[in-house]
Design an enzyme around this catalytic site. Sequence first.
Site, PDB file in Angstrom:
ATOM      1  N   ASP A 165      37.833  45.694  30.918  1.00 12.32           N
ATOM      2  CA  ASP A 165      38.639  44.702  30.211  1.00 12.32           C
ATOM      3  C   ASP A 165      38.885  45.154  28.771  1.00 12.32           C
ATOM      4  O   ASP A 165      37.994  45.725  28.124  1.00 12.32           O
ATOM      5  CB  ASP A 165      37.844  43.378  30.206  1.00 12.32           C
ATOM      6  N   GLU A 190      42.054  48.327  31.393  1.00 12.56           N
ATOM      7  CA  GLU A 190      43.147  47.424  31.050  1.00 12.56           C
ATOM      8  C   GLU A 190      43.705  47.807  29.676  1.00 12.56           C
ATOM      9  O   GLU A 190      43.078  47.566  28.635  1.00 12.56           O
ATOM     10  CB  GLU A 190      42.652  45.970  31.008  1.00 12.56           C
TER      11      GLU A 190
END
Length: 494
Positions: free
Chosen positions: A208, A245
Site C-alpha cells: 500500500d 500501489e
Amino acid sequence: MFKFTFALALCVLAAGSALAQHSPHWWGNRNTIVHLFEWKWEDIAEECENFLGPRGFAGVQVSPANENIVSPGRPWWERYQPISYKLITRSGNEEQFADMVRRCNEVGVRIYVDVLLNHMSADFVGQAVGTAGTEAEPAVKSFPGVPYSAEDFHPSCEIYDWNDRYQIQHCELVGLKDLDQSRDWVRTKLIEFLDHLIELGVAGFRVDAAKHMASEDLEFIYGSLSDLKIEHGFPHSSRPFIFQEVIDHGGQEVTREEYSSLGAVTEFRFSQEIGNAFRGNNALKWLQSWGTDWGFLSSGQALTFVDNHDNQRDGGAVLTYKSPRQYKMATAFHLAYPYGISRVMSSFAFDDHDSAPPQDAQEELISPEFDADGGCANGWICEHRWRQIYNMVGFKNAVRDTEISNWWDNGDSQIAFCRGSKGFIAFNNNMYNLAEVLQTCLPKGVYCDVISGDLINGSCSGKSVYVGDDGLGFVSINSDDFDGVLAIHVDARI
Ligand code: AAO
C-alpha cells in the site's frame, strides 16, 4: 578478469532476484487474482475450496491482516490505519488466517496480503484502541503494541503539493503517521511482520502507498525477506511476489518506473483507459494496440485491473459493478487480451465512499450468502461469481501462453480476435447488431459461448458457434443482447 566476471555475476544475481519478485507463483495454467475485499478468513478458505480452486482462480488479494484502529461506524478504510502487527482484525485471528492460507494453498490458490509499510494510524478523537484491544496514542506517535515511538516517524507535515517529492515521501498521507523506513528499528519491525506472514504460507504482498516510501528503503526491505516456504508448496528459493500501489497517470514527480524493477506496479492508466473505451468514449477498434503502446508498463511489470477498491468509489471513467453490462465487457477484454498480471475486483455494495462492509448489529463482518445461481445475496457483490467473469478466468487459463492473432474490427466498436488456436472472442459496443462470418482459429466443431451460458453435461445453456474446417464461424451479438461479448475456447467444445 576475475573481478569483472565476479562483478557481472553479482549483477546477474541481483537482477535475477529482483525479477523474481515479479513472479506470482501461480499453479499450473492459472493466471487471475481476485481481490476479496473485506472478506473474513474463514469465508475465503471456503471460497478457495468450493469455488476459486474448481474455477481455476490463481490467487486472492486479502484485506490487511494486522491490527487496525476501531473507527466509529466501522468504515472499510479503518483497516488502512495500523495499530500493531498482531494478526487480529474483523476478518479473523492468526489461527484463522493460517488455516485460510493452508487450505487455499492446498487447492492451488495463492494468498497475497495487503500490507501497510508506510504509516500507522492517524490522530484519533478519544482513546485509540485496535481490533486486538491494543491501545495507542497516535497524536504523540506512541504505538506500544509494536513498539514504535516518535523517533520512528518523520516529523509531521501535510502533503499539499503533489509535485514535491519530499512532501510525498516524508509528510503524512491523509494525516497517517508516517514511518521512517530508513531507520534500522522500523526496517526490522517491518521485515519481521512480513516474514511472519511468509512463515504462515503467503505468496506475496500488495504494498500500500508505495509511492510514499523511498524506493531504496523498499529495495532493502524486500531484499531482506525470507524465501517462500517449501512446506507450503513453494519451490526452493522462491521470492515473495511484490506488487506496489503507485498511482501514476503521467506527469508525476514520483513515477512508477522508480518501483517497477523491485516488483510489479499497479497500472492505473490501464483502469482509466479500459473504462473510457467500454463507456463508449473511445472506439474499441483502437484497442488493437492495447499494452505498452498506450504508455503502460511492460506486461510482466503491470498489475492490471478494471477497478480497485479506491477508484471504484471515485466516479469518473472507471467502470464498476454499478454499470454491469459495460463492466462485464471490460473485464472480458481484460482477461482475453494478453497483457498484464490480472486482478479481478470483488466488492461489497456501497452508496458512499465510507460505507461499511456488510456487518451485523454487533458490527461483526457477515459471511456472504449465495443464491440459486451461485451469486451473492446479502450486501456482497461478488463480481468473481458472475458467470461472465468466472468463465473468462477459465478462458484465460485455456489460452495461456498463446499469441493474439486475426484481429478484426468494423472500423468502430465491434472487434474480435483469436488467441492461438485455443480461443476466440468478439465484442459489440455499437448500437447496432454484429452478424459476421469470422475466423475463429479453432479446430472444426461446435463451441459453447461461455458468456451467454455454460457447458453442462455436454449441452450449452447459451449461444453455440459452429466452426467449419476452415476455422470460420458465424458470430452474432445483437445490440440488445444481455451481454455485448461472445467467447469460445477449446475447453468448452460441445
Ligand atoms: C481516512 C479519511 C480521511 C482521514 C484519514 C485519517 O477518509 O478523511 O484524513 O482517514 O483519519 C484509505 C482511504 C482514506 C482513509 C485512509 C485511512 O482511501 O479515505 O482516510 O484509508 O483510513 C493517494 C495515495 C495512495 C492512496 C490514495 C487513497 O498515493 O497510496 O491516496 N491509496 C492507498 C489505499 C487506500 C488507503 C491508503 C492508501 C492509506 O489504496 O485505500 O486510504 O493507507 C492523486 C495522486 C495519488 C493519490 C490520489 C488521491 O491521484 O497521484 O497518489 O493517491 O490523488 O489523493 C486523477 C489524477 C491522479 C489522482 C487520481 C485520484 O486520475 O490524475 O493524479 O485522479 O484517483
